[in-house]
Write a protein that holds these residues in place. Structure first.
Motif, PDB file in Angstrom:
ATOM      1  N   UNK A  39      -4.827  -1.663 -14.133  1.00 17.69           N
ATOM      2  CA  UNK A  39      -3.703  -1.986 -13.251  1.00 17.69           C
ATOM      3  C   UNK A  39      -2.769  -0.793 -13.090  1.00 17.69           C
ATOM      4  N   UNK A  40      -2.433  -0.167 -14.230  1.00 21.40           N
ATOM      5  CA  UNK A  40      -1.504   0.962 -14.190  1.00 21.40           C
ATOM      6  C   UNK A  40      -2.081   2.092 -13.342  1.00 21.40           C
ATOM      7  N   UNK A  41      -3.366   2.409 -13.561  1.00 17.21           N
ATOM      8  CA  UNK A  41      -3.992   3.478 -12.781  1.00 17.21           C
ATOM      9  C   UNK A  41      -4.052   3.094 -11.306  1.00 17.21           C
ATOM     10  N   UNK A  42      -4.305   1.799 -11.062  1.00 14.45           N
ATOM     11  CA  UNK A  42      -4.351   1.330  -9.681  1.00 14.45           C
ATOM     12  C   UNK A  42      -3.013   1.515  -8.970  1.00 14.45           C
ATOM     13  N   UNK A  43      -1.931   1.207  -9.664  1.00 16.45           N
ATOM     14  CA  UNK A  43      -0.603   1.380  -9.073  1.00 16.45           C
ATOM     15  C   UNK A  43      -0.354   2.857  -8.777  1.00 16.45           C
ATOM     16  N   UNK A  44      -0.714   3.717  -9.754  1.00 10.49           N
ATOM     17  CA  UNK A  44      -0.527   5.156  -9.563  1.00 10.49           C
ATOM     18  C   UNK A  44      -1.292   5.642  -8.337  1.00 10.49           C
ATOM     19  N   UNK A  45      -2.589   5.277  -8.232  1.00  7.24           N
ATOM     20  CA  UNK A  45      -3.371   5.782  -7.106  1.00  7.24           C
ATOM     21  C   UNK A  45      -2.840   5.241  -5.780  1.00  7.24           C
ATOM     22  N   UNK A  46      -2.417   3.953  -5.775  1.00  6.33           N
ATOM     23  CA  UNK A  46      -1.885   3.408  -4.519  1.00  6.33           C
ATOM     24  C   UNK A  46      -0.646   4.166  -4.078  1.00  6.33           C
ATOM     25  N   UNK A  47       0.241   4.427  -5.017  1.00  2.00           N
ATOM     26  CA  UNK A  47       1.477   5.145  -4.687  1.00  2.00           C
ATOM     27  C   UNK A  47       1.150   6.524  -4.127  1.00  2.00           C
ATOM     28  N   UNK A  48       0.280   7.248  -4.843  1.00  2.00           N
ATOM     29  CA  UNK A  48       0.000   8.630  -4.454  1.00  2.00           C
ATOM     30  C   UNK A  48      -0.724   8.698  -3.114  1.00  2.00           C
ATOM     31  N   UNK A  49      -1.661   7.756  -2.890  1.00  2.00           N
ATOM     32  CA  UNK A  49      -2.404   7.793  -1.637  1.00  2.00           C
ATOM     33  C   UNK A  49      -1.481   7.435  -0.476  1.00  2.00           C
ATOM     34  N   UNK A  50      -0.546   6.503  -0.715  1.00  2.00           N
ATOM     35  CA  UNK A  50       0.316   6.050   0.378  1.00  2.00           C
ATOM     36  C   UNK A  50       1.283   7.138   0.833  1.00  2.00           C
TER      37      UNK A  50
END
Lengths: 319, 303
Positions: free
Chosen positions: A130-141
């Motif tokens: 979950x934590x990694x998912x949040x990080x990647x979503x933020x960075x990609x967005x």
């Protein structure tokens, strides 16, 4: 394999590079304004402009000039900038800042991305995932140049830990050079890491459902050994495919990122040339970046075909 | 005239899913979207941003161009929520108008580019042969220019400004839309309804525009919003590089560029447009994540 490489070169690589170079050349040639008159300034007489045109080879037919331009570009002579300097020298001077940044961002981004992706894939559904998912979503967005501007504001204005503009050579003064590299590297590599991490995670999740993984587990291998010895290699295949895409992103990204962090690289040279209508420099940089991009895409395809022989007939149709 | 074929065509149409959507359906959809906390949050933020960009400029009477003596680079306050810039202009209204203009130029440029791209893709897919080869090779060439480089090159050629920016963004969108349309036509062309339409004497353009277009609409409906968002980003980036719409008109990219120049004197100058872009992109991404989970039952429940 060799015939496959040759076929790719002749069928796809050569035509694209020829057409792209024609496009780059013709675009600048079609522009209004006579380079000879511009070079001589406003006081030039018609006779001197005609003499200059002859000297610059502008009175030759277009195809002949194209062949000359490409020929001398291949030999390393990229012509003269409108500032009078040699374009080759301008590019040689601005290449190291761009190359070191792109290389470091590419390496770090991939290492971090693969690590995060594997971690998320193994712990699928868990808090780490979950934590990694949040990080990647933020960075990609958020686009890298916008996050770059924000970290620039935070780390150079609010807390002045790092320099906001410039560059020092990594080779002659590693510590000083690293200071200038930290922020742009963070901005560029985080995007790479996020994209690679998503791909790796999905790939690991897919691979882990295979029978050979169950077999490996069944014969008593530890979780770590299964991942490292069995799952990692096959799951890297899809990740390899996006190397070319990433490189395109890095080339485009570094143009903007150099502007954000005022690094004297090729991106800044290009934007400066666009603003001052320095067409020889624009042509040369574009040609260089496009060729690099095409070569790396070709290498990616070849690497992929080498890793997975099943793809060879599909990629280059027989004949 | 051709009333005969027309009525026959109507009978030949396979499930026309996109025609006459009742208003209740999108509303129900929106409500489902809002039940997800991410969806609700993203929708709220987007709504606020749209109000900011499209209502504020109509309501607020402050001029985005007016300079007031002695109000240079003021901190955010009630009078100037986002502070003022180096020419004493109100940054609140300039950000609102800049956001609107960036959004609109993205929208129009992408739709223009896609109309050209879809026409090219339809032609290539339907005609095949030489037309296909020519169009596909040209598209391959455009794709050889990585990322933003093509747009930069085109602006170098046209000269900076709104027109050349829009043209560059439109051209930037042609390769992808062409490939998408070509693939869609190739997929549809083998269907019976195309053969039936051809048999009753429909011309190529009629088959494409009246029959194939309706059945390939879904593909474009999914990809077009993504293309618009990407293009808005490119527009902001180009504006930041100084290649977009020229001053004094405000754009998000232009505000980022000026904010960068004055960041030591006025942090709010840079932070406002950067936050707008970041928040806008984040909410759109969340929305698209929620949407794709809703529309794809396979992904639902998978972490």
């Amino acid at each position: 394999m060799l015939s496959y490489v040759l076929r790719r070169l002749v069928r796809q690589f050569a035509p694209v590079i020829v057409i792209a170079s024609v496009l780059i050349f013709v675009l600048a040639e079609l522009l209004p304004g006579d380079p000879a008159a511009i070079a001589l300034g406003e006081t030039a007489t018609p006779e001197s402009v005609a003499a200059m045109r002859h000297e610059m080879g502008l009175d030759r037919p277009l195809p002949e000039r194209y062949v000359r331009w490409l020929g001398s570009a291949i030999e390393g002579d990229l012509g003269r900038s409108t500032t009078g300097k040699s374009v080759t020298e301008l590019i040689t001077a601005s290449a190291p800042p761009t190359l070191e940044l792109a290389l470091i961002a590419f390496t770090l981004g991939n290492l971090l991305g693969i690590t995060l992706g594997v971690l998320a894939g193994i712990h699928r559904g868990g808090p780490i995932d979950m934590a990694i998912g949040v990080f990647t979503s933020l960075v990609i967005a958020v686009p890298s140049f916008v996050s770059g501007l924000v970290i620039l504001l935070v780390f150079t204005v609010w807390v002045s830990w790092l320099p906001s503009a410039g560059r020092a050579s990594l080779l002659s003064s590693p510590l000083e050079g690293a200071k200038y590299l930290v922020l742009p590297t963070v901005a560029l590599s985080s995007t790479v890491a996020a994209v690679v991490s998503r791909f790796t995670r999905q790939s690991i999740v897919d691979v882990l459902t295979n029978d050979f993984i169950r077999t490996a587990r069944a014969k008593g291998l530890s979780g770590r050994a299964v991942i490292i010895r069995h799952a990692l290699k096959p799951s890297m295949l899809p990740v390899v495919t996006i190397i070319g895409v990433q490189l395109g992103g890095l080339i485009g990204g570094s143009i903007v990122i150099e502007q954000v962090f005022t690094r004297p690289g090729m991106g800044r040279l290009l934007i400066g040339a666009v603003n001052s209508k320095d067409y020889p420099t624009i042509q040369a940089i574009t040609l260089l970046l496009v060729s690099t991009y095409i070569v790396f895409n070709l290498l990616t395809d070849l690497l992929y075909a080498w890793l997975d022989p099943r793809l060879r007939p599909a990629l280059g149709s027989p004949g | 005239m051709d009333t005969g074929p027309l009525s026959m065509e109507a009978a030949l149409q396979p499930e026309r899913r996109t025609t006459r959507l009742p208003l209740a359906a999108p509303l129900r959809f929106l409500r489902r979207l809002a039940t997800d906390p991410r969806g609700a949050g993203a929708l709220t933020v987007l709504f606020i941003l749209l109000v900011f960009g499209f209502i504020i400029p109509l309501v607020v009477t402050t001029s985005p161009f007016e300079s007031v003596r002695g109000e240079r680079l003021l901190h955010p306050s009630w009078k100037h929520p986002f502070g003022t810039d180096e020419l004493s202009r109100d940054l609140f209204i300039r950000n609102a108008i800049g956001f609107r203009s960036t959004l609109l130029s993205g929208l129009f440029a992408v739709v223009g580019g896609w109309l050209v791209g879809i026409s090219l893709g339809y032609t290539a897919g339907y005609r095949g042969g030489l037309a296909d080869t020519l169009i596909s090779r040209s598209v391959d060439t455009l794709l050889a220019f990585p990322g933003i480089l093509l747009a930069v090159l085109l602006i170098a050629w046209f000269g900076p400004g709104l027109t050349s920016l829009s043209l560059a963004i439109a051209i930037f969108n042609i390769p992808f839309s062409t490939r998408l349309a070509r693939a869609a036509v190739l997929r549809e062309i083998v269907r019976d309804y195309v053969l039936a339409a051809q048999t009753i004497g429909c011309s190529g353009s009629r088959v494409l525009l009246r029959h194939v277009s309706i059945n390939t609409f879904g593909v474009f409906a999914v990809q077009l919003p993504i293309a618009i968002v990407n293009s808005i980003l490119i527009i902001a980036a180009l504006g930041f590089l100084g290649l977009g719409e020229q001053p004094p008109n405000p754009t998000l990219g232009g505000l980022l560029f000026d904010g960068r120049r004055f960041m030591r004197l006025a942090w709010w100058y840079l932070l406002a447009p950067a936050s707008i872009v970041a928040v806008f992109m984040l909410s759109l991404n969340f929305l698209s994540d929620v949407l794709s989970e809703m529309l794809d039952p396979v992904r639902r429940g998978r972490g």
